[in-house]
Design a protein around this motif. Sequence first.
Motif, PDB file in Angstrom:
ATOM      1  N   UNK A 354     -12.036   9.478  -0.117  1.00 57.01           N
ATOM      2  CA  UNK A 354     -10.627   9.774   0.132  1.00 57.01           C
ATOM      3  C   UNK A 354     -10.293   9.685   1.620  1.00 57.01           C
ATOM      4  N   UNK A 355     -11.324   9.786   2.479  1.00 58.16           N
ATOM      5  CA  UNK A 355     -11.089   9.655   3.920  1.00 58.16           C
ATOM      6  C   UNK A 355     -11.351   8.223   4.395  1.00 58.16           C
ATOM      7  N   UNK A 356     -12.287   7.577   3.746  1.00 55.82           N
ATOM      8  CA  UNK A 356     -12.573   6.186   4.096  1.00 55.82           C
ATOM      9  C   UNK A 356     -11.517   5.321   3.413  1.00 55.82           C
ATOM     10  N   UNK A 357     -10.946   4.378   4.179  1.00 55.26           N
ATOM     11  CA  UNK A 357      -9.842   3.631   3.553  1.00 55.26           C
ATOM     12  C   UNK A 357     -10.368   2.450   2.745  1.00 55.26           C
ATOM     13  N   UNK A 358     -10.273   2.596   1.459  1.00 56.61           N
ATOM     14  CA  UNK A 358     -10.615   1.518   0.524  1.00 56.61           C
ATOM     15  C   UNK A 358      -9.332   0.943  -0.045  1.00 56.61           C
ATOM     16  N   UNK A 359      -9.336  -0.374  -0.209  1.00 55.87           N
ATOM     17  CA  UNK A 359      -8.205  -1.036  -0.882  1.00 55.87           C
ATOM     18  C   UNK A 359      -8.744  -1.756  -2.105  1.00 55.87           C
ATOM     19  N   UNK A 360      -8.027  -1.630  -3.216  1.00 56.13           N
ATOM     20  CA  UNK A 360      -8.424  -2.339  -4.436  1.00 56.13           C
ATOM     21  C   UNK A 360      -7.199  -3.060  -4.988  1.00 56.13           C
ATOM     22  N   UNK A 361      -7.427  -4.071  -5.836  1.00 57.69           N
ATOM     23  CA  UNK A 361      -6.292  -4.826  -6.383  1.00 57.69           C
ATOM     24  C   UNK A 361      -5.276  -3.907  -7.070  1.00 57.69           C
ATOM     25  N   UNK A 362      -4.017  -4.183  -6.842  1.00 58.95           N
ATOM     26  CA  UNK A 362      -2.967  -3.342  -7.444  1.00 58.95           C
ATOM     27  C   UNK A 362      -2.912  -3.548  -8.961  1.00 58.95           C
ATOM     28  N   UNK A 363      -3.514  -4.642  -9.416  1.00 59.92           N
ATOM     29  CA  UNK A 363      -3.521  -4.950 -10.856  1.00 59.92           C
ATOM     30  C   UNK A 363      -4.648  -4.242 -11.606  1.00 59.92           C
ATOM     31  N   UNK A 364      -5.522  -3.529 -10.879  1.00 61.24           N
ATOM     32  CA  UNK A 364      -6.690  -2.911 -11.521  1.00 61.24           C
ATOM     33  C   UNK A 364      -6.260  -1.944 -12.625  1.00 61.24           C
ATOM     34  N   UNK A 365      -6.922  -2.019 -13.773  1.00 60.60           N
ATOM     35  CA  UNK A 365      -6.565  -1.231 -14.952  1.00 60.60           C
ATOM     36  C   UNK A 365      -7.796  -0.545 -15.539  1.00 60.60           C
ATOM     37  N   UNK A 366      -7.559   0.476 -16.351  1.00 63.55           N
ATOM     38  CA  UNK A 366      -8.634   1.068 -17.142  1.00 63.55           C
ATOM     39  C   UNK A 366      -9.322  -0.029 -17.948  1.00 63.55           C
ATOM     40  N   UNK A 367     -10.665   0.015 -18.007  1.00 64.13           N
ATOM     41  CA  UNK A 367     -11.417  -1.001 -18.749  1.00 64.13           C
ATOM     42  C   UNK A 367     -11.933  -2.116 -17.862  1.00 64.13           C
ATOM     43  N   UNK A 368     -11.356  -2.312 -16.673  1.00 61.10           N
ATOM     44  CA  UNK A 368     -11.858  -3.337 -15.748  1.00 61.10           C
ATOM     45  C   UNK A 368     -13.198  -2.900 -15.159  1.00 61.10           C
TER      46      UNK A 368
END
Length: 415
Positions: A354-368
Amino acid sequence: MTDLSATTGVTDRPSGASAAPRAADTSSCVRDFLDRQVPPTPCLVLDLAVVRSRYTGLRSMLPDARVCYAVKANPQPEVVAELVGLGASFDVASPGEIDLCLANGATPESISYGNTIKKPVDIARAHELGVRLFATDSAADLDNIAAAAPGASVFCRVLVDNEGSRTPFGRKFGCDPETAARLLERASRLGLDPYGASFHIGSQQHDPEAWEHGIVAAREVFDQVTGVRPRMVNLGGGLPASYTQAAPPPRDYAERIEAALDRNFGSERPELLIEPGRHLVGDAGVLRSEVVLVTPETGGQRRWVYLDVGRYNGLAETEGEAITYRLRTARDGDATGPVVLAGPTCDGDDVLYQDTSYELPVTLRGGDWVDLLSAGAYTASYSSVGFNGFAPLPTYCLDSRAVGHTAGDVRTERP
Ligand SMILES: Cc1ncc(COP(=O)(O)O)c(C=O)c1O
């Protein structure tokens, strides 16, 4: 096959999966296995070819050092058997790890009982199994060794500065050089062989110069003993794996270690041991997880991505966000946005980043799926309890360089 020992694909910025996947991120064999076999998640997949190349690389960089694999980093039997085949020695922490090594072909002479915290009954068991080399850092432990393992060789661990380590040891192990010298003298009086001194510069050590502290401390021990002649320096662990923050290449470490040994020991070069854990197995593993839930950004709260792996089933080293794994997802290439990453349990501490800035695809969904790269060390080995009913992390071993290998071959399966 892509040799992960050549992976330099770490970024100074923990950008998570925002970049397109890099070819060198993991071996094609591991990718093929994950894509074709679609094993239940979470799971760890290890490529033994990477372990081999790390071991042989280290042997060629520090040819005088006996390499004792720190079994705790990944006690998968196939890893131990592979290293036995290469002539490795082993650093163990308990009779359980001794049994594991022996069952996979190691000889008792190749085993070093490197834990300074041990019960008399465990020392006796190790001795009964033929182990003759023990670490110590206190008079009480030394007396126990003398009683339960008469005549054994001992090395004394000195406490050194762990600055530069992502997972330092604090003050739990080791003593000052003068105390170490007195302990080695005491060892001799107790009929033990005062073999030498050891240190651990802290795991995932980013500063190759750090070994100088340990080597200087070992020199002090050698200088301060009277009446005995220690002859070995154990360089401990600390060599890095490839996480989001780039670490110097292994050769830099070897060169600084050699230079520090020359400066401090000159022509009186001691026997050398080194105890790599993370460096041999970290980059060999990919941990595949599944997204359980994504909750959208609301009222200034970042988007939360909950994985089926967390602090209690494999990712213990995310505590304090010490180890920041590189990530890859099913949707790499899509636009990304900031996330908080968390595990699946009902525990409020089961938050990964939560302190380290991670970015993930905005399209990421449950099951991916989400892959955590370089996750071969201190993941499955920490995941042994089954907290909250989440099973310990299963491990699959592959060998991308095995003769006759076809993509997706599984050498072992331990769900
Ligand atoms: C005594 C000892 N040696 C070696 C290691 C391996 O350290 P690393 O994984 O940093 O190489 C450890 C790790 O805890 C250890 O306790």
